[in-house]
Design an enzyme around this catalytic site. Structure first.
Site, short mmCIF file in Angstrom:
data_model
loop_
_atom_site.label_atom_id
_atom_site.label_comp_id
_atom_site.label_asym_id
_atom_site.label_seq_id
_atom_site.Cartn_x
_atom_site.Cartn_y
_atom_site.Cartn_z
N ASP A 144 -9.67 -7.01 -39.96
CA ASP A 144 -8.87 -7.34 -39.91
C ASP A 144 -7.72 -5.78 -41.48
O ASP A 144 -8.20 -5.65 -42.00
CB ASP A 144 -8.27 -8.42 -41.32
CG ASP A 144 -6.64 -8.89 -40.65
OD1 ASP A 144 -5.75 -8.61 -39.59
OD2 ASP A 144 -6.50 -9.99 -41.56
N HIS A 199 -5.97 0.75 -34.30
CA HIS A 199 -6.46 -0.41 -33.93
C HIS A 199 -8.36 0.75 -33.42
O HIS A 199 -9.26 0.67 -33.37
CB HIS A 199 -6.39 -0.72 -32.46
CG HIS A 199 -5.69 -2.48 -33.01
ND1 HIS A 199 -6.16 -2.94 -34.03
CD2 HIS A 199 -4.68 -2.72 -31.90
CE1 HIS A 199 -4.82 -3.97 -33.81
NE2 HIS A 199 -3.70 -3.89 -32.75
N LEU A 221 -30.67 -4.37 -33.61
CA LEU A 221 -30.14 -4.92 -33.87
C LEU A 221 -28.80 -5.74 -33.38
O LEU A 221 -29.04 -4.89 -32.05
CB LEU A 221 -28.66 -3.88 -34.74
CG LEU A 221 -27.32 -4.21 -35.04
CD1 LEU A 221 -27.97 -5.07 -36.52
CD2 LEU A 221 -26.42 -3.33 -35.32
C1 FPP Z 1 -6.58 -7.22 -36.85
O1 FPP Z 1 -6.42 -6.11 -37.51
C2 FPP Z 1 -7.90 -6.55 -35.48
C3 FPP Z 1 -7.30 -6.68 -34.15
C4 FPP Z 1 -6.97 -7.75 -33.89
C5 FPP Z 1 -8.56 -6.25 -33.63
C6 FPP Z 1 -9.86 -5.42 -34.26
C7 FPP Z 1 -10.71 -4.66 -33.70
C8 FPP Z 1 -10.86 -3.52 -34.10
C9 FPP Z 1 -11.12 -3.87 -35.26
C10 FPP Z 1 -11.06 -1.77 -33.16
C11 FPP Z 1 -11.61 -2.64 -31.50
C12 FPP Z 1 -12.88 -3.13 -31.25
C13 FPP Z 1 -12.82 -3.37 -29.74
C14 FPP Z 1 -14.00 -3.83 -29.66
C15 FPP Z 1 -10.98 -3.81 -29.42
P1 FPP Z 1 -4.42 -6.50 -37.36
O2 FPP Z 1 -3.93 -5.98 -35.88
O3 FPP Z 1 -4.36 -8.12 -37.24
O4 FPP Z 1 -3.96 -6.02 -38.64
P2 FPP Z 1 -2.73 -6.35 -39.54
O5 FPP Z 1 -2.89 -7.36 -40.11
O6 FPP Z 1 -2.27 -5.11 -40.94
O7 FPP Z 1 -1.42 -6.24 -38.28
#
Ligand code: FPP
Length: 251
Positions: free
Chosen positions: A27, A44, A138
């Site tokens: 997150d 992302h 893994l």
């Molecule tokens: C949460 O951050 C993250 C996500 C919803 C997506 C996680 C994705 C990745 C780490 C990278 C891509 C990997 C793949 C396989 C798709 P947020 O956007 O909710 O952050 P915020 O809470 O700061 O808004």
């Protein structure tokens, strides 16, 4: 690899006592991007780089199973552009990193309802799972269009169908039978859940499997979560006393 690794903060990580299964809620990508005046999708992208690094570290130290939350059933509520960007990143990761992951002995699996994902992403998933199916170093589970409640519901539906078909006696449904119908079937429950971005909640991740999991939260946003902090989380886990409902042996 054997022996000990020093994480940036004490204590020292004992590689002979690693958890079997670590789950991660990645997150904070959006906040990381906003703090830099960048679009959320840039966060992302930076997060995807961190995920690659995490996989390399996990394979290197001999962690058996890693499960990461990449897209939840609730993430469909984001803008279509952000949803598309996330799927594109997942597709790129599976396509461009497959050879490297395969060489490293990583077995890839996707958890969640893939039928709603773009067809091109479904194709990459199928290929990645097939190519890496025999790898044993893994196990990397990427939760995509995954929700803990949705998983429980699909398991209930499957069990109900089996009962209806006369293949299963309701009296035989126990925890093991139930768990074997979840997307996480066959996997041991996570020993440790890491959450970046500072929020103190499960966000509908792995609700059944996380019942006894130790939780480690950092305020650091996912794109800033590097190898040293991962090792520190594992070392911290090794200090925990897991009781699974029992009392301490010396009390
Ligand atoms: C949460 O951050 C993250 C996500 C919803 C997506 C996680 C994705 C990745 C780490 C990278 C891509 C990997 C793949 C396989 C798709 P947020 O956007 O909710 O952050 P915020 O809470 O700061 O808004």
């Amino acid at each position: 690899m054997s022996g000990e690794l020093t994480a940036s903060a004490q204590p020292v990580l004992d590689l002979s006592r690693l958890p079997r299964h670590v789950a991660v809620i990645m997150d904070g990508n959006g906040r990381w991007a906003r703090a830099r005046g960048m679009p959320r999708t840039a966060g992302h992208r930076a997060g995807a780089d961190r995920l690659e690094e995490l996989v390399r570290t996990a394979a290197e130290i001999g962690l058996p199973i890693l499960t990461v939350f990449a897209f939840s059933t609730e993430n469909w509520r984001r803008s279509p552009g952000e949803v598309q960007a996330l799927f594109r990143l997942a597709e790129e990761l599976l396509r461009d990193k497959l050879d490297e992951f395969h060489r490293e002995g990583v077995r890839l699996a996707i958890l969640g309802d893939r039928t709603r994902l773009p067809v091109s992403l479904q194709r990459e998933i199928q290929r990645a799972e097939a190519v890496t199916a025999a790898n044993q170093r893994l196990r990397l589970n990427i939760a995509l269009n995954y929700g803990g409640r949705a998983d429980i519901l699909q398991a209930v539906r499957r069990l109900a169908e089996e009962v209806k078909q006369g293949e299963l006696d309701p009296a035989d449904i126990n925890e093991e039978v139930f768990a074997s119908r979840l997307y996480t079937a066959g996997l041991p429950d996570p020993d440790l859940l890491i959450r970046t971005g500072g929020e103190l909640r499960l966000s509908n991740f792995l609700l059944w499997p996380l019942a006894y999991t130790e939780i480690w939260v950092t305020d650091r946003h996912w794109p800033d979560f590097g190898r040293q902090e991962f090792l520190a989380a594992l070392a911290d886990y090794q200090q925990r006393q897991r009781r699974f409902g029992r009392v301490e042996s010396n009390s």
